[in-house]
Scaffold this motif. Structure first.
Motif, PDB file in Angstrom:
ATOM      1  N   GLY A  66      -3.783  -9.581  30.639  1.00  0.00           N
ATOM      2  CA  GLY A  66      -3.507 -10.782  31.409  1.00  0.00           C
ATOM      3  C   GLY A  66      -2.949 -11.927  30.591  1.00  0.00           C
ATOM      4  O   GLY A  66      -2.482 -12.917  31.144  1.00  0.00           O
ATOM      5  N   ARG A  67      -2.978 -11.794  29.255  1.00  0.00           N
ATOM      6  CA  ARG A  67      -2.474 -12.859  28.390  1.00  0.00           C
ATOM      7  C   ARG A  67      -1.270 -12.405  27.563  1.00  0.00           C
ATOM      8  O   ARG A  67      -0.373 -13.199  27.293  1.00  0.00           O
ATOM      9  CB  ARG A  67      -3.573 -13.332  27.443  1.00  0.00           C
ATOM     10  N   PHE A  68      -1.250 -11.153  27.156  1.00  0.00           N
ATOM     11  CA  PHE A  68      -0.180 -10.623  26.318  1.00  0.00           C
ATOM     12  C   PHE A  68       0.685  -9.677  27.140  1.00  0.00           C
ATOM     13  O   PHE A  68       0.206  -9.006  28.052  1.00  0.00           O
ATOM     14  CB  PHE A  68      -0.742  -9.853  25.125  1.00  0.00           C
ATOM     15  N   SER A  69       1.958  -9.604  26.752  1.00  0.00           N
ATOM     16  CA  SER A  69       2.886  -8.699  27.416  1.00  0.00           C
ATOM     17  C   SER A  69       3.797  -8.069  26.379  1.00  0.00           C
ATOM     18  O   SER A  69       4.407  -8.773  25.564  1.00  0.00           O
ATOM     19  CB  SER A  69       3.713  -9.467  28.454  1.00  0.00           C
ATOM     20  N   ILE A  70       3.903  -6.745  26.421  1.00  0.00           N
ATOM     21  CA  ILE A  70       4.746  -6.028  25.468  1.00  0.00           C
ATOM     22  C   ILE A  70       5.976  -5.494  26.189  1.00  0.00           C
ATOM     23  O   ILE A  70       5.897  -5.080  27.348  1.00  0.00           O
ATOM     24  CB  ILE A  70       3.955  -4.885  24.789  1.00  0.00           C
ATOM     25  N   SER A  71       7.101  -5.507  25.490  1.00  0.00           N
ATOM     26  CA  SER A  71       8.338  -4.973  26.059  1.00  0.00           C
ATOM     27  C   SER A  71       9.195  -4.431  24.935  1.00  0.00           C
ATOM     28  O   SER A  71       8.960  -4.744  23.758  1.00  0.00           O
ATOM     29  CB  SER A  71       9.092  -6.057  26.843  1.00  0.00           C
ATOM     30  N   ARG A  72      10.167  -3.620  25.288  1.00  0.00           N
ATOM     31  CA  ARG A  72      11.055  -3.061  24.267  1.00  0.00           C
ATOM     32  C   ARG A  72      12.497  -3.109  24.735  1.00  0.00           C
ATOM     33  O   ARG A  72      12.782  -3.004  25.940  1.00  0.00           O
ATOM     34  CB  ARG A  72      10.652  -1.627  23.911  1.00  0.00           C
ATOM     35  N   ASP A  73      13.386  -3.247  23.767  1.00  0.00           N
ATOM     36  CA  ASP A  73      14.821  -3.210  23.997  1.00  0.00           C
ATOM     37  C   ASP A  73      15.375  -2.120  23.090  1.00  0.00           C
ATOM     38  O   ASP A  73      15.591  -2.350  21.894  1.00  0.00           O
ATOM     39  CB  ASP A  73      15.439  -4.576  23.687  1.00  0.00           C
ATOM     40  N   ASN A  74      15.576  -0.947  23.650  1.00  0.00           N
ATOM     41  CA  ASN A  74      16.016   0.176  22.829  1.00  0.00           C
ATOM     42  C   ASN A  74      17.412  -0.041  22.245  1.00  0.00           C
ATOM     43  O   ASN A  74      17.728   0.498  21.185  1.00  0.00           O
ATOM     44  CB  ASN A  74      15.984   1.466  23.640  1.00  0.00           C
TER      45      ASN A  74
END
Length: 126
Positions: A66-74
Motif C-alpha cells: 500500500g506504500r511501495f510500488s515496483i515496476s519495470r521498463d524492459n
C-alpha cells in the motif's frame, strides 16, 4: 559483466517519497525477476518487493504493501521502486537483485538470488 546499479536513495522526512531506480546490464533483462532487499543497521536483511519476468507479477512484503510500488521498463533495462508514506523504520540500505526467472515465478529468498547490486542508502528522519 553483470551490473545492477541502484540510485535514488537519500534523506527524506517521514511521510515523504523517494523513487529508487535499478539499471541492469550484462544479462538478458526480460528473463530475470528483479527485486529489492533492504538491511538496516543491526538487523537482518529482508525482502521488500519483486517483479517477475514476463507478465511482471509483483510481490510486496507486508510492511510496505500500500506504500511501495515496483515496476519495470524492459526497453530500458530498469526497475523502479516508488516509495511513499515513508517511515523511520524504512531507513536501510536498499539492494537491487536479479534472479533468472524462466517460469515467471518471481524472486526466491535471498540465499537463492543470482545477482546483487551495491546498495543505495535511504534515510527517513522522524
Amino acid at each position: 559483466e553483470v551490473q545492477l546499479q541502484a540510485s535514488g536513495g537519500g534523506l527524506v522526512q517521514a511521510g515523504g517519497s523517494l523513487r529508487l531506480s535499478c539499471v541492469a546490464s550484462g544479462f538478458t533483462f526480460d528473463k530475470y525477476a528483479i527485486g529489492w532487499f533492504r538491511q538496516a543497521p543491526g538487523k537482518e536483511r529482508e525482502g521488500v518487493s519483486c517483479i517477475s519476468s514476463g507478465v511482471g507479477t509483483t510481490d510486496y512484503a507486508d510492511f510496505v504493501k500500500g506504500r511501495f510500488s515496483i515496476s519495470r521498463d524492459n526497453a530500458k533495462n530498469t526497475v523502479y521502486l516508488e516509495m511513499n508514506s515513508l517511515k523511520s523504520a524504512d531507513t536501510a540500505v536498499y539492494y537491487c537483485v536479479a534472479d533468472y526467472d524462466p517460469f515467471q515465478k518471481g524472486c526466491p529468498p535471498d540465499y537463492g538470488i543470482d545477482y546483487w547490486g551495491k546498495g543505495t542508502q535511504v534515510t527517513v528522519s522522524s
